[in-house]
Design an enzyme around this catalytic site. Structure first.
Site, PDB file in Angstrom:
ATOM      1  N   GLU A  98      -2.605   7.908  -5.232  1.00  0.00           N
ATOM      2  CA  GLU A  98      -2.950   7.421  -6.568  1.00  0.00           C
ATOM      3  C   GLU A  98      -4.221   8.110  -7.054  1.00  0.00           C
ATOM      4  O   GLU A  98      -5.153   8.316  -6.277  1.00  0.00           O
ATOM      5  CB  GLU A  98      -3.172   5.900  -6.535  1.00  0.00           C
ATOM      6  CG  GLU A  98      -1.930   5.111  -6.210  1.00  0.00           C
ATOM      7  CD  GLU A  98      -2.195   3.604  -6.093  1.00  0.00           C
ATOM      8  OE1 GLU A  98      -3.315   3.161  -6.465  1.00  0.00           O
ATOM      9  OE2 GLU A  98      -1.310   2.881  -5.643  1.00  0.00           O
ATOM     10  N   ARG A 113       0.849  -1.182   0.000  1.00  0.00           N
ATOM     11  CA  ARG A 113       0.000   0.000   0.000  1.00  0.00           C
ATOM     12  C   ARG A 113       0.887   1.235   0.000  1.00  0.00           C
ATOM     13  O   ARG A 113       1.953   1.249   0.623  1.00  0.00           O
ATOM     14  CB  ARG A 113      -0.919   0.045   1.231  1.00  0.00           C
ATOM     15  CG  ARG A 113      -2.147  -0.854   1.165  1.00  0.00           C
ATOM     16  CD  ARG A 113      -3.147  -0.370   0.129  1.00  0.00           C
ATOM     17  NE  ARG A 113      -4.338  -1.206   0.064  1.00  0.00           N
ATOM     18  CZ  ARG A 113      -4.484  -2.243  -0.745  1.00  0.00           C
ATOM     19  NH1 ARG A 113      -3.483  -2.600  -1.529  1.00  0.00           N
ATOM     20  NH2 ARG A 113      -5.625  -2.919  -0.769  1.00  0.00           N
ATOM     21  N   HIS A 137      -0.346  -0.014  -9.792  1.00  0.00           N
ATOM     22  CA  HIS A 137      -1.125  -0.798  -8.825  1.00  0.00           C
ATOM     23  C   HIS A 137      -1.836  -1.959  -9.524  1.00  0.00           C
ATOM     24  O   HIS A 137      -3.046  -2.150  -9.380  1.00  0.00           O
ATOM     25  CB  HIS A 137      -2.131   0.098  -8.104  1.00  0.00           C
ATOM     26  CG  HIS A 137      -2.538  -0.431  -6.758  1.00  0.00           C
ATOM     27  ND1 HIS A 137      -2.893   0.382  -5.718  1.00  0.00           N
ATOM     28  CD2 HIS A 137      -2.654  -1.692  -6.269  1.00  0.00           C
ATOM     29  CE1 HIS A 137      -3.224  -0.333  -4.665  1.00  0.00           C
ATOM     30  NE2 HIS A 137      -3.078  -1.613  -4.975  1.00  0.00           N
TER      31      HIS A 137
END
Length: 348
Positions: free
Chosen positions: A232, A207, A249
């Protein structure tokens, strides 16, 4: 019954149509107004599920088809008797394969032998356990750090954080937490970043927020592999430009993982609605087996899927979200017959 489903949920039509009427929106477009007459909500990671979203709606069941929980206010759901189920672990094998692919490419490009390296795995849950198994199959020495597991299982198989951070390759697989006995926000930060040297390889597929990015961009390393970012899709462009791999991601975005995320929620929704289970759904993924005859690990894995294409895809970071939502089909290693003995089997 009416279902609101993020339109990026894999196979939503084939898997969930028997439950009732389906309405789809992109995750960021799902809002309270769109949910007023919905009974079921099925999301991925881009929808923040909390009081602001659900108050005054009919929603009684929330399913999240991804592994993370940071977008879910579990306390609110519990307090309001809204059933919540998640697909934790659904993408664990995909992420482990991404990390091994990165390491194998690094070994080729930097000319080192995997058996000479130590791998510090920080967080040994669904992903970390699978990565540990695969890495050992390739002769890599692993150093495991997981305080919650250590408290239960004892110290024998674990090392402290500083020892893990001193490994040749350091990879993060912890959830992002801000409180409790073992918070992970800025787990690698001002208090310990000096353990990362110019010879370190640092990987984050966990994360954004677990590593202090302001310090990371100023720290010289051998190589960085970054799939998870703070803020993000507005990612740190300095880190992006200097990274060995910078991807949007997608480490867990295999077809297998997406299917498993949907399938895990399907099974739990069957139980919630007392609907009979359709066994045909288990077989929705059945690609033709492909044979790969390369003799090395990195050539074999790059033919299965080249993550370098994912790096190139977001050189223009405005494409970050679009690429995630329209990610190419990527199947896990078990679908391939290879001459090189890749560690696709798991001990989990």
């Amino acid at each position: 019954m009416k279902l609101m489903i993020d339109d990026a949920v894999w196979g939503f039509k084939e898997i969930f149509s028997d439950f009732g009427e389906i309405v789809t929106l992109s995750g960021r477009q799902i809002n309270r107004q769109s949910l007023l007459d919905c009974d079921i909500l099925i999301v991925r990671s881009r929808t923040k599920v909390d009081k602001e979203l659900l108050e005054g709606t009919k929603v009684q069941f929330v399913g999240s088809t991804v592994a993370g929980l940071n977008h879910i206010d579990e306390a609110y759901l519990h307090e309001n008797n809204i059933t919540f189920v998640s697909a934790q672990g659904c993408n664990a094998n995909a992420v482990a394969e991404y990390v091994i692919s990165a390491i194998s490419n690094l070994a080729n490009d930097y000319n080192f032998d995997l058996s000479d390296k130590t791998l510090g795995i920080i967080g040994v849950g669904n992903v970390g356990s699978r990565l540990d198994f695969k890495a050992k199959q390739l002769g890599i020495t692993t150093l495991l750090n997981d305080p919650p597991r250590q408290e239960i299982e004892g110290k024998e198989n674990f090392v402290d954080l500083n020892t893990a951070l001193s490994a040749d390759i350091v990879t993060f697989h912890s959830p992002l937490t801000f409180s409790g006995s073992h918070p992970t926000y800025n787990l690698l930060g001002s208090h310990n970043f000096e353990l990362i040297t110019q010879d370190s390889i640092v990987i984050n597929t966990a994360r954004g927020g677990i590593i202090d990015e302001d310090l990371w961009e100023k720290t010289k390393t051998k190589a960085n592999v970054i799939d998870c970012w703070e803020n993000e899709p507005n990612i740190n462009t300095k880190l992006q430009s200097s990274a060995y791999w910078a991807t949007p991601h997608i480490a867990g975005h295999s077809i297998d993982a997406k299917f498993m995320g949907s399938f895990m929620i399907y099974r739990k929704l069957c139980k919630f609605t007392k609907k009979s289970f359709n066994k045909e759904i288990e077989h929705l993924i059945n690609p033709e087996v492909i044979t790969i005859n390369e003799n090395t690990l990195h050539e074999t894995l790059n033919l299965i899927y080249s993550f370098v294409d994912d790096v190139k895809a977001i050189e223009d970071i405005s494409k970050f979200e679009h690429y995630r939502r329209n990610y190419p089909d990527r199947y896990e290693w078990s679908h391939f017959q290879t001459q090189f003995d890749i560690p696709y089997k798991n001990n989990i």
